[in-house]
Design a protein around this motif. Structure first.
Motif, PDB file in Angstrom:
ATOM      1  N   THR A   1       5.056-124.728  -7.945  1.00  0.00           N
ATOM      2  CA  THR A   1       4.906-123.570  -7.159  1.00  0.00           C
ATOM      3  C   THR A   1       5.220-124.132  -5.390  1.00  0.00           C
ATOM      4  O   THR A   1       5.228-123.141  -4.715  1.00  0.00           O
ATOM      5  CB  THR A   1       3.515-123.121  -6.943  1.00  0.00           C
ATOM      6  N   SER A   2       5.116-125.362  -5.394  1.00  0.00           N
ATOM      7  CA  SER A   2       5.378-125.960  -3.865  1.00  0.00           C
ATOM      8  C   SER A   2       6.671-125.588  -3.455  1.00  0.00           C
ATOM      9  O   SER A   2       6.911-125.594  -2.145  1.00  0.00           O
ATOM     10  CB  SER A   2       5.013-127.300  -3.819  1.00  0.00           C
ATOM     11  N   THR A   3       7.579-125.448  -4.483  1.00  0.00           N
ATOM     12  CA  THR A   3       8.945-125.134  -3.998  1.00  0.00           C
ATOM     13  C   THR A   3       9.247-123.704  -3.609  1.00  0.00           C
ATOM     14  O   THR A   3      10.171-123.283  -3.217  1.00  0.00           O
ATOM     15  CB  THR A   3      10.015-125.375  -5.213  1.00  0.00           C
ATOM     16  N   GLY A   4       8.193-122.824  -3.582  1.00  0.00           N
ATOM     17  CA  GLY A   4       8.376-121.207  -3.238  1.00  0.00           C
ATOM     18  C   GLY A   4       7.176-120.927  -2.526  1.00  0.00           C
ATOM     19  O   GLY A   4       6.168-120.264  -3.003  1.00  0.00           O
ATOM     20  N   PRO A   5       6.801-121.390  -1.134  1.00  0.00           N
ATOM     21  CA  PRO A   5       5.607-120.970  -0.592  1.00  0.00           C
ATOM     22  C   PRO A   5       5.741-119.451  -0.288  1.00  0.00           C
ATOM     23  O   PRO A   5       4.249-118.881  -0.061  1.00  0.00           O
ATOM     24  CB  PRO A   5       5.614-121.746   0.701  1.00  0.00           C
TER      25      PRO A   5
ATOM     26  N   ALA B   1      12.269-121.953 -12.797  1.00  0.00           N
ATOM     27  CA  ALA B   1      11.985-120.968 -11.718  1.00  0.00           C
ATOM     28  C   ALA B   1      12.162-121.584 -10.242  1.00  0.00           C
ATOM     29  O   ALA B   1      12.202-121.062  -9.618  1.00  0.00           O
ATOM     30  CB  ALA B   1      10.427-120.669 -11.955  1.00  0.00           C
ATOM     31  N   THR B   2      11.994-122.939 -10.248  1.00  0.00           N
ATOM     32  CA  THR B   2      12.031-123.745  -8.972  1.00  0.00           C
ATOM     33  C   THR B   2      13.398-123.662  -8.534  1.00  0.00           C
ATOM     34  O   THR B   2      13.676-123.795  -7.357  1.00  0.00           O
ATOM     35  CB  THR B   2      11.714-125.119  -8.999  1.00  0.00           C
ATOM     36  N   VAL B   3      14.679-123.363  -9.370  1.00  0.00           N
ATOM     37  CA  VAL B   3      15.705-123.272  -8.903  1.00  0.00           C
ATOM     38  C   VAL B   3      15.987-121.819  -8.104  1.00  0.00           C
ATOM     39  O   VAL B   3      16.781-121.782  -7.245  1.00  0.00           O
ATOM     40  CB  VAL B   3      17.076-123.392 -10.140  1.00  0.00           C
ATOM     41  N   LEU B   4      15.505-120.867  -8.824  1.00  0.00           N
ATOM     42  CA  LEU B   4      15.299-119.583  -8.137  1.00  0.00           C
ATOM     43  C   LEU B   4      14.512-119.440  -7.020  1.00  0.00           C
ATOM     44  O   LEU B   4      15.061-118.975  -5.996  1.00  0.00           O
ATOM     45  CB  LEU B   4      14.706-118.465  -9.161  1.00  0.00           C
ATOM     46  N   SER B   5      13.324-120.128  -6.969  1.00  0.00           N
ATOM     47  CA  SER B   5      12.526-120.084  -5.606  1.00  0.00           C
ATOM     48  C   SER B   5      13.384-120.601  -4.293  1.00  0.00           C
ATOM     49  O   SER B   5      13.624-120.225  -3.454  1.00  0.00           O
ATOM     50  CB  SER B   5      11.122-120.750  -5.754  1.00  0.00           C
ATOM     51  N   ARG B   6      14.055-122.132  -4.939  1.00  0.00           N
ATOM     52  CA  ARG B   6      14.484-122.804  -3.751  1.00  0.00           C
ATOM     53  C   ARG B   6      15.890-122.015  -3.359  1.00  0.00           C
ATOM     54  O   ARG B   6      16.497-121.968  -2.211  1.00  0.00           O
ATOM     55  CB  ARG B   6      15.008-124.186  -4.007  1.00  0.00           C
ATOM     56  N   ALA B   7      16.548-121.176  -3.949  1.00  0.00           N
ATOM     57  CA  ALA B   7      17.558-120.151  -3.829  1.00  0.00           C
ATOM     58  C   ALA B   7      17.304-119.179  -2.868  1.00  0.00           C
ATOM     59  O   ALA B   7      18.105-118.263  -2.713  1.00  0.00           O
ATOM     60  CB  ALA B   7      18.369-119.845  -5.087  1.00  0.00           C
TER      61      ALA B   7
ATOM     62  N   ILE C   1      15.618-116.406  -4.082  1.00  0.00           N
ATOM     63  CA  ILE C   1      15.396-114.957  -4.539  1.00  0.00           C
ATOM     64  C   ILE C   1      14.008-114.604  -5.243  1.00  0.00           C
ATOM     65  O   ILE C   1      14.124-113.431  -5.634  1.00  0.00           O
ATOM     66  CB  ILE C   1      16.550-114.983  -5.701  1.00  0.00           C
ATOM     67  N   LEU C   2      13.116-115.515  -5.170  1.00  0.00           N
ATOM     68  CA  LEU C   2      11.797-115.027  -5.421  1.00  0.00           C
ATOM     69  C   LEU C   2      10.682-114.731  -4.362  1.00  0.00           C
ATOM     70  O   LEU C   2       9.859-114.399  -4.671  1.00  0.00           O
ATOM     71  CB  LEU C   2      11.209-116.148  -6.415  1.00  0.00           C
ATOM     72  N   ASP C   3      11.349-114.786  -3.343  1.00  0.00           N
ATOM     73  CA  ASP C   3      10.612-114.745  -1.858  1.00  0.00           C
ATOM     74  C   ASP C   3       9.836-113.219  -1.980  1.00  0.00           C
ATOM     75  O   ASP C   3      10.593-112.213  -2.138  1.00  0.00           O
ATOM     76  CB  ASP C   3      11.448-114.965  -0.497  1.00  0.00           C
ATOM     77  N   GLY C   4       8.664-113.078  -1.884  1.00  0.00           N
ATOM     78  CA  GLY C   4       7.963-111.746  -1.802  1.00  0.00           C
ATOM     79  C   GLY C   4       7.844-111.089  -3.338  1.00  0.00           C
ATOM     80  O   GLY C   4       7.517-109.844  -3.328  1.00  0.00           O
ATOM     81  N   LYS C   5       8.375-111.855  -4.169  1.00  0.00           N
ATOM     82  CA  LYS C   5       8.137-111.460  -5.831  1.00  0.00           C
ATOM     83  C   LYS C   5       7.173-112.098  -6.564  1.00  0.00           C
ATOM     84  O   LYS C   5       6.676-113.321  -6.058  1.00  0.00           O
ATOM     85  CB  LYS C   5       9.410-111.790  -6.285  1.00  0.00           C
ATOM     86  N   LYS C   6       6.802-111.537  -7.596  1.00  0.00           N
ATOM     87  CA  LYS C   6       5.719-112.083  -8.535  1.00  0.00           C
ATOM     88  C   LYS C   6       6.650-112.972  -9.507  1.00  0.00           C
ATOM     89  O   LYS C   6       7.691-112.590  -9.940  1.00  0.00           O
ATOM     90  CB  LYS C   6       5.117-111.009  -9.345  1.00  0.00           C
ATOM     91  N   ALA C   7       6.238-114.168  -9.859  1.00  0.00           N
ATOM     92  CA  ALA C   7       6.672-115.021 -10.611  1.00  0.00           C
ATOM     93  C   ALA C   7       5.780-116.081 -11.355  1.00  0.00           C
ATOM     94  O   ALA C   7       4.805-116.012 -10.756  1.00  0.00           O
ATOM     95  CB  ALA C   7       7.883-115.803  -9.825  1.00  0.00           C
TER      96      ALA C   7
END
Ligand SMILES: *[C@@H]1O[C@H](CO)[C@@H](O)[C@H](O)[C@H]1NC(C)=O
Ligand SMILES: *[C@@H]1O[C@H](CO)[C@@H](O)[C@H](O)[C@H]1NC(C)=O
Ligand SMILES: *[C@@H]1O[C@H](CO)[C@@H](O)[C@H](O)[C@H]1NC(C)=O
Ligand SMILES: *[C@@H]1O[C@H](CO)[C@@H](O)[C@H](O)[C@H]1NC(C)=O
Ligand SMILES: *[C@@H]1O[C@H](CO)[C@@H](O)[C@H](O)[C@H]1NC(C)=O
Length: 267
Positions: A191-195, A166-172, A174-180
């Motif tokens: 979780t720190s990789t996707g504030p 999931a950290t590869v997705l968050s750093r890309a 694509i998870l911004d504003g989404k639930k994960a």
């Protein structure tokens, strides 16, 4: 005892021991056929092989209904290992897997295809479903993996991450504003990789639009089963699970590991 008194018993046997019938796909519109697994250095073995065995089994059981294609993707065509050679440590325990294509080639950035080998899968159409595993390597340099996910995501029908994948997705982004969700033992770092991601503390997996993220390691099997259930029908997912002699977790909210690993907000 006369034979006639035994007859009802025997007559009951076939149904009592009847094997489940293989169900038909309930959804036959636009079923995805081209799958890819992103191989990162030091990937977690079960993150890769748990989901792949679900898809291997689906593909085998339904080979007369659908022709599924699998691409194993990496930065280069070099073997990708679950471990690294540790000159200081005593252990060098792990496995290697061979990619069948590179990120650059999939994105059309290489002039020629990699030299064909006997393990190369021919790519007849774009990747529709990308799976992204986690593992120790996600804490190393993921520049190329992140860039690939960012660029390929808009072309995908679905993306499924397992564990710290999931950290590869968050750093890309694509998870911004989404639930994960992600691995519970690595929760604070991951979780720190996707504030700007709405991280769900107690979840075996989370579905948000075409993005499925799962908790640690073995949860990859459950998220893949859930995805199979959604796309091909729950009966199909149950049949695959029974064939694998695997007991599915069908409740995405059931997550004892959030409390085990003291995840803030665990319920
Ligand atoms: C083909 O698929 C059906 C279910 O759709 C199944 O019942 C049957 O056994 C399959 N046949 C083969 C040869 O796999
Ligand atoms: C059928 O499959 C499509 C494409 O994969 C998917 O978008 C849709 O939600 C599925 N419909 C049902 C009823 O499962
Ligand atoms: C592929 O397999 C065939 C038959 O086993 C062998 O002759 C050939 O050398 C192999 N090719 C490559 C590129 O490994
Ligand atoms: C990470 O990898 C990228 C791409 O391979 C490279 O350009 C960069 O220098 C690397 N960063 C570090 C800190 O090693
Ligand atoms: C998170 O969102 C805020 C507000 O929109 C923004 O300022 C910030 O740059 C975002 N952070 C990241 C890492 O994307």
């Amino acid at each position: 005892m006369r034979v006639s008194t035994l007859m009802p018993l025997f007559a009951a046997l076939p149904s009592a021991f009847a094997a489940p019938q293989q169900p038909e796909f309930t959804n036959t519109t636009e079923l995805p056929t081209h799958f890819a697994m992103l191989l990162l250095p030091r990937f977690q073995a079960l993150d890769v092989f748990g989901p792949l065995d679900v898809l291997n089994t689906l593909s085998m059981l339904y080979s007369n209904k659908t022709a599924m294609t699998l691409t194993l993707l990496s930065k280069t065509m070099d073997p990708v290992s679950t471990t690294i050679k540790d000159i200081n440590g005593k252990s060098n325990f792990g496995e290697e897997i061979l990619p069948t294509n590179t990120f650059a080639n999939i994105l059309g950035k290489e002039k020629s295809h990699p030299a064909p080998t006997n393990h190369t899968t021919s790519v007849d159409k774009d990747i529709e479903v990308l799976l992204v595993p986690g593992g120790g390597g996600t804490r190393q340099n993921m520049t190329e993996e992140i860039a690939f996910v960012k660029e390929v995501y808009p072309k995908l029908k679905y993306i499924i991450s397992i564990c710290t994948g999931a950290t590869v997705l968050s750093r890309a982004g694509i998870l911004d504003g989404k639930k994960a969700t992600t691995n519970k033992r690595s929760w604070l770092w991951a979780t720190s990789t996707g504030p700007n991601v709405t991280w769900v503390p107690s979840a075996r997996w989370v579905e948000d639009g075409n993005i499925f993220t799962s908790s640690g390691i073995s949860a990859g099997i459950d998220v893949t089963m859930a995805w199979v259930g959604k796309i091909y029908g729950e009966e199909v997912a149950d049949f695959v699970a029974n064939s694998m002699e695997y007991e599915r977790w069908t409740d995405p909210h059931r997550d004892p590991f959030a409390k085990v690993w003291d995840v803030p907000g665990a319920v």
